[in-house]
Design an enzyme around this catalytic site. Structure first.
Site, PDB file in Angstrom:
ATOM      1  N   TYR A  53      29.240 -28.096  32.031  1.00 51.68           N
ATOM      2  CA  TYR A  53      29.014 -26.799  32.599  1.00 51.68           C
ATOM      3  C   TYR A  53      28.933 -26.852  33.929  1.00 51.68           C
ATOM      4  O   TYR A  53      28.504 -27.685  34.711  1.00 51.68           O
ATOM      5  CB  TYR A  53      27.173 -26.378  32.296  1.00 51.68           C
ATOM      6  CG  TYR A  53      27.151 -26.136  30.777  1.00 51.68           C
ATOM      7  CD1 TYR A  53      27.934 -25.837  29.927  1.00 51.68           C
ATOM      8  CD2 TYR A  53      25.928 -26.156  30.102  1.00 51.68           C
ATOM      9  CE1 TYR A  53      27.862 -25.542  28.533  1.00 51.68           C
ATOM     10  CE2 TYR A  53      25.637 -25.767  28.888  1.00 51.68           C
ATOM     11  CZ  TYR A  53      26.615 -25.672  28.116  1.00 51.68           C
ATOM     12  OH  TYR A  53      26.372 -25.315  26.758  1.00 51.68           O
ATOM     13  N   GLN A 176      23.646 -27.511  16.994  1.00 53.44           N
ATOM     14  CA  GLN A 176      23.555 -26.287  17.892  1.00 53.44           C
ATOM     15  C   GLN A 176      24.813 -25.308  17.716  1.00 53.44           C
ATOM     16  O   GLN A 176      26.015 -25.598  17.771  1.00 53.44           O
ATOM     17  CB  GLN A 176      23.762 -26.816  19.237  1.00 53.44           C
ATOM     18  CG  GLN A 176      23.288 -25.713  20.471  1.00 53.44           C
ATOM     19  CD  GLN A 176      22.866 -26.159  21.773  1.00 53.44           C
ATOM     20  OE1 GLN A 176      23.379 -25.386  22.730  1.00 53.44           O
ATOM     21  NE2 GLN A 176      22.751 -27.291  21.801  1.00 53.44           N
ATOM     22  N   GLY A 280      19.789 -18.393  27.374  1.00 51.08           N
ATOM     23  CA  GLY A 280      20.408 -18.612  28.729  1.00 51.08           C
ATOM     24  C   GLY A 280      19.548 -17.891  29.520  1.00 51.08           C
ATOM     25  O   GLY A 280      18.922 -16.704  29.344  1.00 51.08           O
TER      26      GLY A 280
END
Length: 316
Positions: A53, A176, A280
């Site tokens: 990320y 996930q 998020g």
């Protein structure tokens, strides 16, 4: 805030987790610190990131932000993709890359352990026994406390755990997947597998990139500055039939004095194997709203009614 077991592990995670793929990019270091402070105040104890990320900057900003309370929160990160490619072994799930990756993540996070270390995606080139043995070594060394997977199919997840179990190694306690009201493919095989083997599910993109917030309206342009203006991911959901479902979902939530955002999270949390919803946040108000959503516990009848709306089977 609800707290739930992470699959068959003894670890308890907040029902809402913080997704951080914009940390260190769209969200600067100060913004990250403010968001994580607000999350902790709301009872959120689980932060999910990945080495890839923002080229590692997500981990860096998280590490700096949580230095004063590292022992009171749980950090999940991932390894698999290229972060700083310099050679043919700077990616994948080989022992070589996993061992390099964990050291780099620990350094960026300014910590000596990772609570949940996840394989970001299946690697067809690395033998799964090599991957699982490397992860087991990390747990035994104290650098990792639990291991999980991300974006695995049902057979990949159960095969990996079978290999590990037969060898007496650590098994994945969580998975996930991409899962929300308009993305339900995992209900066919992955969820039944997780239920049988008691593996925790950590859904990501619960709001379909913002489509499930109600900010987009049929026949109108996407709000200025929203992802729907340019994101193919969001735009693919902008179909007449989806807008019709949104109207019914919004009405259902409003009748119960809740928002569509809250319903999207609550419906996921109504699935028994969901341990935490990775939501998020790029602003403090996002994490506050998401945390509030975790307080709504749908009754069995409510959950069934919402699923019927999604399936087009609701009673007239």
């Amino acid at each position: 805030m609800q707290y739930r077991r992470l699959g068959r592990a003894g670890l308890k995670v907040s029902a809402i987790g913080v997704g951080t793929n914009q940390f260190g990019g769209k969200v600067n270091a100060k913004g990250v610190a403010n968001i994580l402070d607000a999350a902790r105040e709301a009872g959120v104890n689980f932060i999910d990131t990945a080495d890839v990320y923002q080229g590692g900057k997500s981990e860096e900003t998280i590490g700096a932000a949580v230095k004063g309370y590292r022992d009171r929160i749980l950090i999940g990160t991932k390894v698999r993709h290229l972060v700083d490619p310099k050679g043919p072994n700077d990616g994948g799930t080989s022992r070589h890359h996993i061992m390099q990756g964990v050291e780099a993540s620990l350094k960026r996070l300014q910590t000596d352990y990772i609570d949940l270390y996840q394989i970001h995606r299946w690697d067809e080139e690395a033998p799964i026994d090599e991957t699982m043995r490397a992860l087991d070594d990390l747990v035994r060394a104290g650098k990792v406390r639990y291991i999980g997977a991300s974006n695995f199919t049902g057979w990949q997840l159960t095969h990996a755990n079978a290999v590990a179990e037969m060898a007496g190694w650590e098994c994945f306690v969580s998975i996930q997947p991409h899962y929300h009201m308009f993305e339900r493919g995992i209900e066919q095989e992955l969820i039944p597998a997780c239920e049988y083997f008691d593996i925790g599910i950590l859904p990501y993109f619960p709001l379909a990139g913002g489509f499930l917030t109600g900010k987009y309206e049929q026949g109108k342009d996407a709000p200025a500055g929203s992802r729907g203006e340019s994101s193919p991911y969001v735009q693919k959901y902008m179909m007449d039939e989806n807008y019709a479902v949104l109207d019914k979902l919004s009405a259902f939530a409003k009748e119960r004095e809740h928002t569509l955002n809250e319903l999207a999270h609550a419906w996921l949390l109504a699935q028994p194997q969901v341990s935490s919803v990775i939501s998020g946040a790029t602003k403090v108000e996002h994490v506050v709203a998401n945390a509030k959503a975790g307080d709504w516990v749908l009754s069995l009848e409510e959950a069934d009614a919402v699923t019927a709306i999604l399936d087009g089977d609701e009673a007239e």
